[in-house]
Write an enzyme that holds these catalytic residues in place. Sequence first.
Site, short mmCIF file in Angstrom:
data_model
loop_
_atom_site.label_atom_id
_atom_site.label_comp_id
_atom_site.label_asym_id
_atom_site.label_seq_id
_atom_site.Cartn_x
_atom_site.Cartn_y
_atom_site.Cartn_z
N GLN A 106 -1.95 22.15 8.27
CA GLN A 106 -2.83 21.52 7.29
C GLN A 106 -4.26 21.53 7.82
OE1 GLN A 106 -1.19 17.53 6.96
NE2 GLN A 106 -2.20 16.84 8.79
N HIS A 132 5.41 12.56 15.54
CA HIS A 132 5.08 13.78 14.80
C HIS A 132 4.96 15.01 15.71
CE1 HIS A 132 4.42 10.91 11.72
NE2 HIS A 132 3.17 10.62 11.99
N ASP A 170 0.80 -1.22 0.00
CA ASP A 170 0.00 0.00 0.00
C ASP A 170 0.84 1.29 0.00
OD1 ASP A 170 -2.65 1.11 0.24
OD2 ASP A 170 -1.97 1.80 2.22
N LYS A 190 6.58 18.25 5.67
CA LYS A 190 5.47 19.10 5.26
C LYS A 190 6.00 20.52 5.08
CE LYS A 190 1.90 16.38 7.58
NZ LYS A 190 0.97 15.93 6.55
N LYS A 238 -8.47 10.79 16.99
CA LYS A 238 -9.24 10.30 15.84
C LYS A 238 -10.72 10.54 16.11
CE LYS A 238 -5.72 7.85 13.97
NZ LYS A 238 -5.14 8.18 12.69
C1 BG6 Z 1 0.50 8.56 10.49
C2 BG6 Z 1 -0.37 7.86 11.51
O1 BG6 Z 1 1.85 8.54 10.91
O2 BG6 Z 1 0.07 9.89 10.32
C3 BG6 Z 1 -1.83 7.94 11.10
O3 BG6 Z 1 0.03 6.51 11.62
C4 BG6 Z 1 -2.25 9.36 10.83
O4 BG6 Z 1 -2.67 7.37 12.08
C5 BG6 Z 1 -1.27 10.02 9.86
O5 BG6 Z 1 -3.54 9.35 10.27
C6 BG6 Z 1 -1.57 11.48 9.72
O6 BG6 Z 1 -0.76 11.99 8.72
P1 BG6 Z 1 -1.23 13.27 7.89
O7 BG6 Z 1 -0.07 13.61 7.03
O8 BG6 Z 1 -2.46 12.84 7.13
O9 BG6 Z 1 -1.55 14.31 8.91
#
Ligand code: BG6
Length: 438
Positions: free
Chosen positions: A332, A212, A13, A154, A295
């Site tokens: 974002q 992140h 994927d 980003k 989430k």
């Molecule tokens: C990923 C997580 O690292 O980052 C996901 O495993 C999450 O759960 C995603 O949805 C979010 O990334 P972005 O770039 O869509 O904010």
Amino acid sequence: MTDAIVIAGATGDLAKRKLLPALAHLCKSGALPNSIIIVGTGRRPLSDDAFRLLAGESGILSSRMYYHQGIAGLDSFLRKKGSTHKVALFCALPPNAYASTAEEFAADGIATRGRLIIEKPFGYDSESSQALNDSLLRFFPEEEIYRIDHYLAKEAVQNILVFRFANSLFEPLWNTDSIDTIQISATETIGVLGRGPYFDTAGIIRDMVQNHLTQLVCLIMMNRPQSLDPVHIRKEKMAILESLSIVKYATGQYLGYTEEPGVPSDSTTETYAEIELASSLARWKSTRILIRSGKALPTHATEIGITFRPVALPLFPVEAKSAHNSIIFKIQPSEGIVLDMSTKVPGGELALADTAMAFCYRDAFSSEIPEAYQRLLLDAIKGDKTLFVSSVQTQASWNLYGPILGKPAQYLYKKGECPCLNSFTGWLDFEKYRSICT
Ligand code: BG6
């Protein structure tokens, strides 16, 4: 010079959704060096043409794409195709396959000229991350291990250091005397989608916060590095990571999570977390650091808020409603920076209003904002480690969150509703800036 990219897990994927489209884009824009070939590997047999088709690639990149079944024999296959220099080895595989794949690269002999690129999660906690690092280091030196945190690539995240260090305006104020709170918020409207089995072993703290969000904290708080050399940037980030501790935290789980495919019906994994951190550095000693991620929330947005302390000697009467200044980095879905400040409302009465001054990427620059993987792949090819995470950083971050990993979620919240009732005080109303830069 890198003359080949190998994608292990080429039919999966990640390769299909992110890596191959990013490579095709780089190729089209002329950013991909002409000499580079792309080789996909996987367990099943596949012809070159079938691989190109699977990747949906029929453009100019396709003539440089090949498929090789398995890893044994890869080095001689690449040499026959003309690659004799550095090879970027991208593991688009489940994390539990990283160590064994690194070993296979070593057994084949390609590791000696390889650069290993892996995705998060780097381990599951401090011990497993250390164990993973130890296994990888048996086959690749640390300089040749590239750990991806796609948030760092980003565009709006890369702009944080430019905003802070290329403008003389803000840096003198960037300390605890002026800054009241640092707030990092990354919310998603989606649930765990088809990733239940993975997510349930992780939870939002491992999935988003430890990597992140903590990287964003570092970029906002770090001192000016001696230079842009990745070694100097990493050193300053480490100083922040080592200074952080958890003040308090709260976690929630959305109702219906336990009915998601692959999630045990008695799961207590957290899908939302709010954490307050503190830094032991004098520069940040009384600044609150708030982070949250979740989430199935009402909004999909990643934003950073910096709130400033009120003016030391207020001049205007309280009724005039002078606001605190704040800066909002919109990461974002739309990118921009907003400066919130007080101005006079026109008219005879003395009344103040919060007004926003905004810089929006889409208005300021006409060029397309590149997708994170384009930048990451290009940097991995060039051997630029600035946007990649070091083993000591991942380790320090696991150590920080260790005490709150795997604890049962404390409350339930409804899908699509903010678990704000249980929220810490002091959060900015990011909603107020939502329509800016859209
Ligand atoms: C990923 C997580 O690292 O980052 C996901 O495993 C999450 O759960 C995603 O949805 C979010 O990334 P972005 O770039 O869509 O904010």
